[in-house]
Design a protein around this motif. Structure first.
Motif, PDB file in Angstrom:
ATOM      1  N   GLN A  16       0.811  -1.220   0.000  1.00 43.78           N
ATOM      2  CA  GLN A  16       0.000   0.000   0.000  1.00 43.78           C
ATOM      3  C   GLN A  16       0.843   1.269   0.000  1.00 43.78           C
ATOM      4  OE1 GLN A  16      -2.716  -0.222   3.326  1.00 43.78           O
ATOM      5  NE2 GLN A  16      -3.184  -2.349   2.875  1.00 43.78           N
ATOM      6  N   ASN A  17       2.126   1.133   0.245  1.00 45.24           N
ATOM      7  CA  ASN A  17       3.033   2.278   0.366  1.00 45.24           C
ATOM      8  C   ASN A  17       4.282   2.022  -0.461  1.00 45.24           C
ATOM      9  OD1 ASN A  17       1.807   3.939   2.789  1.00 45.24           O
ATOM     10  ND2 ASN A  17       1.627   1.778   3.297  1.00 45.24           N
ATOM     11  N   GLN A  18       4.459   2.788  -1.509  1.00 44.33           N
ATOM     12  CA  GLN A  18       5.581   2.572  -2.416  1.00 44.33           C
ATOM     13  C   GLN A  18       6.677   3.620  -2.208  1.00 44.33           C
ATOM     14  OE1 GLN A  18       5.730  -0.159  -4.564  1.00 44.33           O
ATOM     15  NE2 GLN A  18       3.960  -0.726  -3.330  1.00 44.33           N
ATOM     16  N   PHE A  19       7.908   3.171  -2.246  1.00 45.60           N
ATOM     17  CA  PHE A  19       9.078   4.033  -2.082  1.00 45.60           C
ATOM     18  C   PHE A  19      10.106   3.654  -3.126  1.00 45.60           C
ATOM     19  CE2 PHE A  19       6.942   3.595   1.940  1.00 45.60           C
ATOM     20  CZ  PHE A  19       6.834   4.905   2.374  1.00 45.60           C
ATOM     21  N   ASP A  20      10.900   4.631  -3.535  1.00 47.63           N
ATOM     22  CA  ASP A  20      11.952   4.369  -4.523  1.00 47.63           C
ATOM     23  C   ASP A  20      13.107   3.593  -3.913  1.00 47.63           C
ATOM     24  OD1 ASP A  20      10.631   5.857  -6.596  1.00 47.63           O
ATOM     25  OD2 ASP A  20      11.323   7.700  -5.618  1.00 47.63           O
ATOM     26  N   VAL A  21      13.439   3.935  -2.684  1.00 49.22           N
ATOM     27  CA  VAL A  21      14.583   3.328  -1.996  1.00 49.22           C
ATOM     28  C   VAL A  21      14.150   2.941  -0.590  1.00 49.22           C
ATOM     29  CG1 VAL A  21      16.926   3.727  -1.128  1.00 49.22           C
ATOM     30  CG2 VAL A  21      16.211   4.741  -3.302  1.00 49.22           C
ATOM     31  N   VAL A  22      14.481   1.717  -0.200  1.00 47.92           N
ATOM     32  CA  VAL A  22      14.177   1.260   1.153  1.00 47.92           C
ATOM     33  C   VAL A  22      15.488   0.854   1.808  1.00 47.92           C
ATOM     34  CG1 VAL A  22      12.849  -0.332   2.586  1.00 47.92           C
ATOM     35  CG2 VAL A  22      11.910   0.442   0.395  1.00 47.92           C
ATOM     36  N   THR A  23      15.748   1.440   2.961  1.00 50.09           N
ATOM     37  CA  THR A  23      16.949   1.132   3.727  1.00 50.09           C
ATOM     38  C   THR A  23      16.526   0.815   5.160  1.00 50.09           C
ATOM     39  OG1 THR A  23      19.215   1.849   4.212  1.00 50.09           O
ATOM     40  CG2 THR A  23      17.459   3.526   4.377  1.00 50.09           C
ATOM     41  N   TYR A  24      17.487   0.541   5.998  1.00 53.56           N
ATOM     42  CA  TYR A  24      17.167   0.128   7.359  1.00 53.56           C
ATOM     43  C   TYR A  24      18.224   0.603   8.336  1.00 53.56           C
ATOM     44  CZ  TYR A  24      20.593  -3.550   6.465  1.00 53.56           C
ATOM     45  OH  TYR A  24      21.739  -4.221   6.160  1.00 53.56           O
ATOM     46  N   ILE A  25      17.860   0.571   9.603  1.00 51.93           N
ATOM     47  CA  ILE A  25      18.788   0.923  10.677  1.00 51.93           C
ATOM     48  C   ILE A  25      19.669  -0.304  10.931  1.00 51.93           C
ATOM     49  CG2 ILE A  25      19.001   1.531  13.106  1.00 51.93           C
ATOM     50  CD1 ILE A  25      17.781   3.787  11.370  1.00 51.93           C
ATOM     51  N   PRO A  26      20.947  -0.195  10.587  1.00 49.02           N
ATOM     52  CA  PRO A  26      21.832  -1.347  10.779  1.00 49.02           C
ATOM     53  C   PRO A  26      22.350  -1.437  12.214  1.00 49.02           C
ATOM     54  CG  PRO A  26      23.064   0.449   9.831  1.00 49.02           C
ATOM     55  CD  PRO A  26      21.635   0.924   9.960  1.00 49.02           C
ATOM     56  N   SER A  27      22.699  -2.623  12.625  1.00 50.77           N
ATOM     57  CA  SER A  27      23.369  -2.811  13.909  1.00 50.77           C
ATOM     58  C   SER A  27      24.818  -2.365  13.776  1.00 50.77           C
ATOM     59  CB  SER A  27      23.362  -4.290  14.307  1.00 50.77           C
ATOM     60  OG  SER A  27      22.071  -4.735  14.579  1.00 50.77           O
ATOM     61  N   SER A  28      25.402  -1.981  14.882  1.00 51.73           N
ATOM     62  CA  SER A  28      26.838  -1.710  14.876  1.00 51.73           C
ATOM     63  C   SER A  28      27.561  -3.046  14.694  1.00 51.73           C
ATOM     64  CB  SER A  28      27.270  -1.052  16.182  1.00 51.73           C
ATOM     65  OG  SER A  28      27.100  -1.953  17.261  1.00 51.73           O
ATOM     66  N   GLN A  29      28.811  -2.990  14.280  1.00 46.62           N
ATOM     67  CA  GLN A  29      29.556  -4.235  14.048  1.00 46.62           C
ATOM     68  C   GLN A  29      29.666  -5.074  15.314  1.00 46.62           C
ATOM     69  OE1 GLN A  29      33.308  -3.324  12.210  1.00 46.62           O
ATOM     70  NE2 GLN A  29      32.392  -3.054  10.196  1.00 46.62           N
ATOM     71  N   SER A  30      29.925  -4.430  16.448  1.00 45.17           N
ATOM     72  CA  SER A  30      30.083  -5.212  17.683  1.00 45.17           C
ATOM     73  C   SER A  30      28.753  -5.827  18.124  1.00 45.17           C
ATOM     74  CB  SER A  30      30.656  -4.346  18.805  1.00 45.17           C
ATOM     75  OG  SER A  30      29.742  -3.346  19.185  1.00 45.17           O
ATOM     76  N   HIS A  31      27.672  -5.096  17.947  1.00 48.09           N
ATOM     77  CA  HIS A  31      26.357  -5.628  18.320  1.00 48.09           C
ATOM     78  C   HIS A  31      25.981  -6.800  17.407  1.00 48.09           C
ATOM     79  CE1 HIS A  31      21.929  -4.634  19.468  1.00 48.09           C
ATOM     80  NE2 HIS A  31      22.416  -5.601  20.195  1.00 48.09           N
ATOM     81  N   GLN A  32      26.297  -6.688  16.141  1.00 52.66           N
ATOM     82  CA  GLN A  32      25.993  -7.776  15.209  1.00 52.66           C
ATOM     83  C   GLN A  32      26.841  -9.013  15.517  1.00 52.66           C
ATOM     84  OE1 GLN A  32      25.519  -6.560  11.181  1.00 52.66           O
ATOM     85  NE2 GLN A  32      25.491  -8.623  10.402  1.00 52.66           N
ATOM     86  N   ARG A  33      28.102  -8.801  15.850  1.00 57.12           N
ATOM     87  CA  ARG A  33      28.966  -9.934  16.225  1.00 57.12           C
ATOM     88  C   ARG A  33      28.430 -10.630  17.472  1.00 57.12           C
ATOM     89  NH1 ARG A  33      33.277  -6.600  14.815  1.00 57.12           N
ATOM     90  NH2 ARG A  33      33.524  -5.965  16.970  1.00 57.12           N
ATOM     91  N   LEU A  34      27.977  -9.841  18.426  1.00 59.61           N
ATOM     92  CA  LEU A  34      27.465 -10.389  19.677  1.00 59.61           C
ATOM     93  C   LEU A  34      26.208 -11.216  19.454  1.00 59.61           C
ATOM     94  CD1 LEU A  34      27.813 -10.363  22.791  1.00 59.61           C
ATOM     95  CD2 LEU A  34      26.305  -8.375  22.814  1.00 59.61           C
ATOM     96  N   ARG A  35      25.290 -10.712  18.634  1.00 59.67           N
ATOM     97  CA  ARG A  35      24.029 -11.409  18.367  1.00 59.67           C
ATOM     98  C   ARG A  35      24.161 -12.478  17.295  1.00 59.67           C
ATOM     99  NH1 ARG A  35      18.990  -7.237  18.190  1.00 59.67           N
ATOM    100  NH2 ARG A  35      18.584  -7.299  20.411  1.00 59.67           N
ATOM    101  N   GLY A  36      25.039 -12.240  16.352  1.00 63.88           N
ATOM    102  CA  GLY A  36      25.197 -13.175  15.249  1.00 63.88           C
ATOM    103  C   GLY A  36      24.306 -12.864  14.062  1.00 63.88           C
ATOM    104  N   PHE A  37      23.503 -11.822  14.159  1.00 62.37           N
ATOM    105  CA  PHE A  37      22.631 -11.400  13.068  1.00 62.37           C
ATOM    106  C   PHE A  37      22.210  -9.956  13.308  1.00 62.37           C
ATOM    107  CE2 PHE A  37      19.844 -12.779  16.406  1.00 62.37           C
ATOM    108  CZ  PHE A  37      18.718 -11.972  16.324  1.00 62.37           C
ATOM    109  N   ASP A  38      21.658  -9.327  12.279  1.00 63.59           N
ATOM    110  CA  ASP A  38      21.145  -7.970  12.380  1.00 63.59           C
ATOM    111  C   ASP A  38      19.624  -8.066  12.488  1.00 63.59           C
ATOM    112  OD1 ASP A  38      20.056  -5.410  11.749  1.00 63.59           O
ATOM    113  OD2 ASP A  38      21.946  -4.860  10.808  1.00 63.59           O
TER     114      ASP A  38
END
Length: 128
Positions: A16-38
């Protein structure tokens, strides 16, 4: 997984909602390493054609461990990746996040796009 639980609702909203570009809030590298995923990537990757346009620097501690006042005092933690400069400034941008608490994270991400010349910027979070 949480992503599967909300898949149909988010998919319906996306149609229902169209956008040209979709991005996201990424995890920091250390947070991603700790969790194992974003977590934000995992939540939306099967629904949107996501572009990684931001990088998040490591903070003193994760947002989830901060109280409201600490969150509001958090300095800018994002910077733009070079890919942002390849986009037309006339395109509509959607920034995705998982949880909206104080709005600080999405505000800082919005600021990066605004300062880069984008004016049509929207945000979406699963929960507030």
């Amino acid at each position: 997984m949480l992503a599967k639980l909300f898949f149909k609702d988010i998919m319906s909203w996306s149609k229902q909602n169209q956008f040209d570009v979709v991005t996201y809030i990424p995890s920091s590298q250390s947070h991603q390493r700790l969790r194992g995923f974003d977590p934000v990537l995992e939540l939306y990757k099967d629904i949107f054609d996501l572009q990684l346009l931001l990088v998040k620097v490591d903070a003193d501690k994760p947002q989830a461990q901060k109280d409201r006042q600490e969150r509001l005092q958090t300095p800018q933690t994002f910077s733009a990746l070079p890919e942002i400069n390849r986009l037309s400034k006339n395109q509509s941008i959607l920034i995705l996040d998982d949880i909206y608490t104080t709005g600080r994270t999405l505000m800082y991400a919005h600021d990066i796009f605004w300062e880069s010349g984008f004016k049509n910027i929207s945000t979406f979070s699963l929960s507030s």
